[in-house]
Each structure stands twice: as C-alpha cells, then as structure tokens.
Design an enzyme around this catalytic site. Structure first.
Site, PDB file in Angstrom:
ATOM      1  N   THR A 147      61.381  19.895  -8.354  1.00 15.25           N
ATOM      2  CA  THR A 147      62.625  20.646  -8.552  1.00 15.25           C
ATOM      3  C   THR A 147      62.470  21.756  -9.588  1.00 15.25           C
ATOM      4  O   THR A 147      63.438  22.447  -9.892  1.00 15.25           O
ATOM      5  CB  THR A 147      63.762  19.709  -9.004  1.00 15.25           C
ATOM      6  OG1 THR A 147      63.359  19.037 -10.214  1.00 15.25           O
ATOM      7  CG2 THR A 147      64.092  18.685  -7.936  1.00 15.25           C
ATOM      8  N   SER A 184      60.638  25.339 -11.301  1.00 22.79           N
ATOM      9  CA  SER A 184      60.545  26.723 -10.824  1.00 22.79           C
ATOM     10  C   SER A 184      59.459  26.875  -9.769  1.00 22.79           C
ATOM     11  O   SER A 184      59.664  27.515  -8.731  1.00 22.79           O
ATOM     12  CB  SER A 184      60.263  27.666 -12.002  1.00 22.79           C
ATOM     13  OG  SER A 184      61.256  27.552 -12.997  1.00 22.79           O
ATOM     14  N   LYS A 221      47.080  27.568 -21.576  1.00 18.70           N
ATOM     15  CA  LYS A 221      47.016  26.879 -22.869  1.00 18.70           C
ATOM     16  C   LYS A 221      45.975  25.771 -22.891  1.00 18.70           C
ATOM     17  O   LYS A 221      45.670  25.217 -23.951  1.00 18.70           O
ATOM     18  CB  LYS A 221      48.407  26.353 -23.234  1.00 18.70           C
ATOM     19  CG  LYS A 221      49.405  27.494 -23.428  1.00 18.70           C
ATOM     20  CD  LYS A 221      50.831  27.009 -23.496  1.00 18.70           C
ATOM     21  CE  LYS A 221      51.796  28.193 -23.591  1.00 18.70           C
ATOM     22  NZ  LYS A 221      51.784  29.040 -22.372  1.00 18.70           N
TER      23      LYS A 221
END
Length: 334
Positions: A13, A15, A128
């Site tokens: 659900t 993005s 990252k």
C-alpha cells in the site's frame, strides 16, 4: 513475463506498491496480485480503487510474522519486497523496531519463499545502504546481503533473490517534494544543508527497474538505475519560488549526498545502457557470464553519487513532472 502468475507485494500500500500494482495490471496479465501489509486503513482505501477487479487481493500481515508469511506465500510465483521501516530519524529513535522489520523480516521472507517454492523475489533497497551512516541504511545493507546470500541458502534450484537500489523516489510519502508542497503556504522552507543533492528517481522508473530485474536476474544481482540528480535549493525554488529558506542542519543519520555505488563495489560492478549491476563478491558470482551478460566493467575508482552524477535534472523538467502529477491526480479524483 507475469502471464497467469501470482505476485505478492509486501508493503504493497506504499508509494511504490500502488504504482507497481497499477502499472503491472496495465502492462501484463497476472492472474493475481496480492497486497500484503499491516495497515488496514491504507488497504481499505486502495481496495476501493480495485473493487471491481478480482485480480487484486488484500492480506493483513507483517513480515515480522513468519507463520503469516508462510500462509500468504502459498501458491505465489513472484514476490516484490517493499515493506520496510524507512524514515531515517524514525529508525534512529526506534532501533529495535527497525531491525525487527528490515533484518528479521528479510530472514523470515527468505525462509518462507524457499519453503513455499516461490520462483523469484526482488527486494527494494536504498542509496542509504551504500556506505551507511544511519541505522536504516545499515539495516538495509544487512538485508541486501541476506537476500544475495539467500541464493545459496536454499540450493541451486531454489528461489532466486535479487535487489534493486533506489535513490530519492520523487513524490513518495515522507520525501522532500510532498513535504515542501505541504508547507509552502507558510512562506518558509526548512533546508537541512544548502549543499545537499539527491537522485531524482520517478516512481515509474522504479517499477520499470523491478520489471527488468525479474526478466534479467539469475540471482544475487543488485540493480541500480541511471537517473538524474538535483540540488535541494533547486527543488525548493521550483516548489516555492518566493519562500524564505531556514537552515536547520542535518538530521540524525542523514547524508549530504546520496550514493548508490561505492568505490568498494566498483570491482564487482558492470555498466549497461540504462543501469548498473553490482554482482556478489561471494561464490565467485561476480565472474558469472550468465549474470554479466553484455555488461562492461566500470573503472576501479568508480562510484555513483548524486553530487558527481553527470546527469542533472533542470528546474523546468521538475516543474513539468510536478504539473503532470497534479493532472493525473485530478483525473483520478474525477
């Protein structure tokens, strides 16, 4: 590629998940896409979009719950792993919870996929994870290595696991563009550091990289899309040209520039027209012709970072993208 297959999307659900489901249903003919996530409200909202489409199912569950994964993965052919604790500052202040989801969840998913005979899994990673400075980045680096090693863990005829690595996904929840848009009417935008740069990865580019990974992968590859960079000051000017800028300093664990491939990875990295591929250092897989295909080795001092990227997005290009997103949102509402 996904003809008559069943796909499960963890964190579906979010993005990425919402874009992946919409575009995959438009492009391919899967028998079923299963949204597996723990937020019932987001599932309820997303289900309204697909209430007349019996190809989309919703399951409440958490990657921390090994037993639930085993049940959810029964009969599944392909998995897209998008579930994560991913806000840098949230992970810094809730480290145990970050590890439970990002590391323990990856281990649960590897075991469940192998035991339920899933064909392929593609896991979403982050810039990252390259030379991490935050717990979030370190946890994702750990997860990436778990998925890569998973290709040997289950044996040669087991599930194939690969990774796609993204920079900043434009417009994603919690990212800089929607944040600046939400506060631009105050007339003040907080800037962590005016020198900061970010990769500008569109959601569609992210989905297309996952599709490519499923088609191309043998197992253990990390795919990195070639994309544009942009400075934080240029982003701020596009969204709120008249706003005052308030320098607030970097947040805990935040990087000045994004990096997706480090010099340490260069020895195992190959270049292609639209992406790079980092091959595993283990089991001599970095010399595997089936994985390299037509790739060319990068220079030994190569790195891929947002501040040294040769491709830069113009302010006009960002304006056009934001306007296009606004038109698409308006069309969805009508």
């Amino acid at each position: 590629m996904f003809q008559d297959s069943t796909i499960l999307v963890t964190g579906g659900t979010g993005s990425f998940g919402t874009t992946f489901v919409r575009r995959t249903l438009e492009r391919f003919c899967p028998e079923k896409i299963i949204i597996f996530s723990r937020d019932e409200m987001k599932q309820w909202e997303m289900a309204r979009t697909y209430e007349n489409d019996d190809r989309v199912d919703f399951l409440i569950g958490d990657v921390r719950d090994r037993d639930r994964l085993y049940r959810a993965l029964r009969g599944v052919d392909y998995v897209v792993h998008a579930a994560a604790t991913k806000i840098v500052t949230t992970a810094e202040y809730n480290p145990f919870e970050c590890i439970k989801t990002n590391v323990n969840g990856a281990m649960n998913l590897i075991d469940a996929c192998i035991d339920q005979n899933v064909k392929k899994l593609v896991a979403l990673s982050t810039d990252k994870a390259s030379n991490p400075t935050s717990l979030y980045g370190a946890s994702k680096l750990c997860a990436d290595k778990l998925f890569v090693a998973g290709n040997a863990y289950g044996g040669p005829r087991s599930t194939a696991f690969s990774v796609v690595r993204y920079g900043n996904v434009m417009g994603s929840r919690g990212s800089v563009i929607p944040f600046f848009q939400s506060i631009k009417d105050t007339g003040v935008l907080p800037i962590t550091d005016p020198r900061m740069t970010r990769f500008m990865n569109t959601p569609d580019q992210g989905v297309e990289l996952v599709w490519h990974a499923f088609e191309d992968m043998v197992g253990g590859e990390t795919y990195v899309k070639k994309i544009s960079s942009m400075g934080i000051m240029e982003i701020a000017r596009v969204i709120a040209p008249e706003a005052e800028h308030r320098i607030i300093g970097r947040r805990p664990g935040e990087k000045l520039h994004e990096q997706m491939i480090s010099q340490e990875d260069a020895a195992f990295t190959y270049e292609y027209p639209e992406h790079f591929k980092i091959l595993p250092a283990i089991h001599d897989w970095s010399h595997s012709a089936a994985r390299i295909k037509n790739g060319q080795p990068v220079p030994e001092d190569f790195s891929y970072a947002s501040n040294t990227n040769p491709d830069w997005m113009s302010e006009q290009a960002l304006k056009s993208w934001i306007a296009q997103q606004a038109r698409e949102q308006a069309n969805m509402l009508h």
